[in-house]
Design an enzyme around this catalytic site. Structure first.
Site, PDB file in Angstrom:
ATOM      1  CB  SER A   1     -10.271 -20.236  -1.074  1.00  0.00           C
ATOM      2  OG  SER A   1      -9.695 -18.830  -0.645  1.00  0.00           O
TER       3      SER A   1
ATOM      4  CE1 TYR B   1     -10.370 -19.242  -6.100  1.00  0.00           C
ATOM      5  CE2 TYR B   1     -10.441 -17.842  -4.016  1.00  0.00           C
ATOM      6  CZ  TYR B   1     -10.038 -18.795  -4.910  1.00  0.00           C
ATOM      7  OH  TYR B   1      -8.922 -19.621  -4.255  1.00  0.00           O
TER       8      TYR B   1
HETATM    9  P1  NAP Z   1      -1.949 -22.422  -9.414  1.00  0.00           P
HETATM   10  O1  NAP Z   1      -0.491 -22.319  -9.027  1.00  0.00           O
HETATM   11  O2  NAP Z   1      -2.359 -21.388 -10.232  1.00  0.00           O
HETATM   12  O3  NAP Z   1      -2.367 -23.848  -9.960  1.00  0.00           O
HETATM   13  C1  NAP Z   1      -3.520 -24.196 -10.216  1.00  0.00           C
HETATM   14  C2  NAP Z   1      -3.587 -25.597 -10.784  1.00  0.00           C
HETATM   15  O4  NAP Z   1      -4.855 -25.723 -11.495  1.00  0.00           O
HETATM   16  C3  NAP Z   1      -2.615 -25.782 -12.036  1.00  0.00           C
HETATM   17  O5  NAP Z   1      -2.011 -27.056 -12.113  1.00  0.00           O
HETATM   18  C4  NAP Z   1      -3.569 -25.708 -13.285  1.00  0.00           C
HETATM   19  O6  NAP Z   1      -3.347 -26.199 -14.426  1.00  0.00           O
HETATM   20  C5  NAP Z   1      -4.819 -26.200 -12.726  1.00  0.00           C
HETATM   21  N1  NAP Z   1      -6.177 -25.602 -13.373  1.00  0.00           N
HETATM   22  C6  NAP Z   1      -6.679 -24.519 -13.624  1.00  0.00           C
HETATM   23  N2  NAP Z   1      -7.652 -24.431 -14.280  1.00  0.00           N
HETATM   24  C7  NAP Z   1      -7.747 -25.792 -14.647  1.00  0.00           C
HETATM   25  C8  NAP Z   1      -8.852 -26.309 -15.457  1.00  0.00           C
HETATM   26  N3  NAP Z   1      -9.691 -25.918 -16.084  1.00  0.00           N
HETATM   27  N4  NAP Z   1      -8.644 -27.666 -15.715  1.00  0.00           N
HETATM   28  C9  NAP Z   1      -7.633 -28.506 -14.977  1.00  0.00           C
HETATM   29  N5  NAP Z   1      -6.691 -27.773 -14.094  1.00  0.00           N
HETATM   30  C10 NAP Z   1      -6.877 -26.502 -14.128  1.00  0.00           C
HETATM   31  O7  NAP Z   1      -2.901 -22.177  -8.096  1.00  0.00           O
HETATM   32  P2  NAP Z   1      -2.660 -22.644  -6.497  1.00  0.00           P
HETATM   33  O8  NAP Z   1      -2.590 -21.379  -5.576  1.00  0.00           O
HETATM   34  O9  NAP Z   1      -1.781 -23.773  -6.300  1.00  0.00           O
HETATM   35  O10 NAP Z   1      -4.256 -23.195  -6.440  1.00  0.00           O
HETATM   36  C11 NAP Z   1      -4.763 -24.468  -6.254  1.00  0.00           C
HETATM   37  C12 NAP Z   1      -6.047 -24.724  -5.518  1.00  0.00           C
HETATM   38  O11 NAP Z   1      -5.861 -23.902  -4.205  1.00  0.00           O
HETATM   39  C13 NAP Z   1      -7.028 -23.734  -6.116  1.00  0.00           C
HETATM   40  O12 NAP Z   1      -8.307 -24.514  -6.144  1.00  0.00           O
HETATM   41  C14 NAP Z   1      -7.138 -22.550  -5.414  1.00  0.00           C
HETATM   42  O13 NAP Z   1      -8.405 -21.841  -5.637  1.00  0.00           O
HETATM   43  C15 NAP Z   1      -6.864 -22.723  -4.203  1.00  0.00           C
HETATM   44  N6  NAP Z   1      -6.448 -21.829  -3.085  1.00  0.00           N
HETATM   45  C16 NAP Z   1      -5.347 -21.028  -3.517  1.00  0.00           C
HETATM   46  C17 NAP Z   1      -4.858 -20.118  -2.482  1.00  0.00           C
HETATM   47  C18 NAP Z   1      -3.619 -19.424  -2.734  1.00  0.00           C
HETATM   48  O14 NAP Z   1      -3.336 -18.432  -2.362  1.00  0.00           O
HETATM   49  N7  NAP Z   1      -2.789 -19.791  -3.597  1.00  0.00           N
HETATM   50  C19 NAP Z   1      -5.860 -19.668  -1.574  1.00  0.00           C
HETATM   51  C20 NAP Z   1      -6.691 -20.383  -1.414  1.00  0.00           C
HETATM   52  C21 NAP Z   1      -7.242 -21.472  -2.253  1.00  0.00           C
HETATM   53  P3  NAP Z   1      -2.637 -25.635 -15.657  1.00  0.00           P
HETATM   54  O15 NAP Z   1      -1.633 -24.637 -15.275  1.00  0.00           O
HETATM   55  O16 NAP Z   1      -2.087 -26.818 -16.312  1.00  0.00           O
HETATM   56  O17 NAP Z   1      -3.662 -25.093 -16.516  1.00  0.00           O
END
Ligand code: NAP
Length: 239
Positions: A134, A148
């Site tokens: 991130s 985080y």
């Molecule tokens: P999201 O829509 O909340 O999706 C998160 C995914 O991770 C879901 O499929 C969830 O599965 C899974 N997950 C969460 N905890 C888990 C666990 N303990 N074991 C297995 N799976 C788990 O979030 P996203 O925005 O797509 O984020 C994906 C990645 O991008 C993350 O690493 C996040 O930190 C990073 N990121 C996101 C942003 C942003 O602005 N969105 C920015 C920087 C970095 P379930 O729902 O099935 O539990």
């Protein structure tokens, strides 16, 4: 040409689901991990199958080492890993964070990602690992969720260290650092409007999409990125 097989953790929503769709279109077969959203994972798998991929859905909480072991019992070999599963916490200052919160953050975002990468390396001949970090790793996220941000800083350091360890085996390891991306993660952190609130502060004056992040991840997975390893790529609209 034989099809390549990759594992995507956190493939039930957001960036992971976008990666699953794009990877299927690019000809990969998929293992799709999720934790709690079985319907989301099945929807990702259906979309992948519609694009001609095989897709196997595997539930596992990556914060639980036994669950990781059980998941990998179903995975004999891999060509790639998109190490994407991650969580945020509610907005808080360090003085309001307890041990349980910090432990869960690091169990999922750091130790989970490291153990998943370990099991993937053990199943790869050549391959690619993309760790989803991130921009918070650079920004620190003080007054929002510095736990985080610290977990993602650890991921960037881990990326460099692992890339050095496995470069001689023909395995590349890269971090992608998304910025403000339009997914449900902000609502899960208690702030559904976070992406819209912060969008004007992004140099490009907008939030990004999960698909824009997935495009960069799938490029890194491809042979077009054959000389890229050990680095972190920002996908942030300039943030
Ligand atoms: P999201 O829509 O909340 O999706 C998160 C995914 O991770 C879901 O499929 C969830 O599965 C899974 N997950 C969460 N905890 C888990 C666990 N303990 N074991 C297995 N799976 C788990 O979030 P996203 O925005 O797509 O984020 C994906 C990645 O991008 C993350 O690493 C996040 O930190 C990073 N990121 C996101 C942003 C942003 O602005 N969105 C920015 C920087 C970095 P379930 O729902 O099935 O539990």
């Amino acid at each position: 040409m034989t099809r390549k097989t990759i594992l995507i953790t956190g493939a039930s929503a957001g960036i992971g689901a976008a990666c699953a769709r794009l990877a299927a279109e690019r000809g990969y077969d998929l293992y799709l991990n999720y934790n709690s959203d079985a319907a989301g994972a099945e929807a990702s798998a259906e979309a992948a199958r519609a694009a001609g991929a095989t897709a196997t859905v595997l539930q596992a909480d990556v914060g639980d080492p036994e669950a990781i072991s059980a998941m990998f019992a179903h995975i004999p070999r891999l060509d790639g890993l998109i190490n994407n599963a991650g969580i945020v916490g509610q907005t808080a200052r360090l003085t309001d964070m307890d041990h349980a919160r910090l432990k869960r953050m690091f169990d999922v975002n750091v130790i989970g990602a490291m153990l998943v990468a370990k099991e993937a390396v053990l199943r790869m001949d050549k391959g690619v690992i993309v760790n989803v970090s991130s921009a918070a790793a650079r920004l620190g996220s003080g007054n929002q969720y510095l736990d985080y941000a610290a977990s993602k800083g650890a991921i960037d350091t881990f990326t460099k260290g692992l890339s050095d360890e496995v470069a001689g085996q023909g395995i590349r390891v890269v971090s992608v650092r998304p910025g403000i991306i339009d997914t449900d993660i902000h609502a899960k952190g208690g702030e559904p409007d976070r992406a819209d609130r912060l969008a004007p502060k992004v140099p490009m004056k907008r939030k990004g999409t999960a698909e824009e992040v997935a495009e960069v991840i799938l490029w890194l997975m491809s042979d077009q990125a054959s000389y890229v390893t050990g680095s972190a790529i920002d996908v942030t609209g300039g943030r």
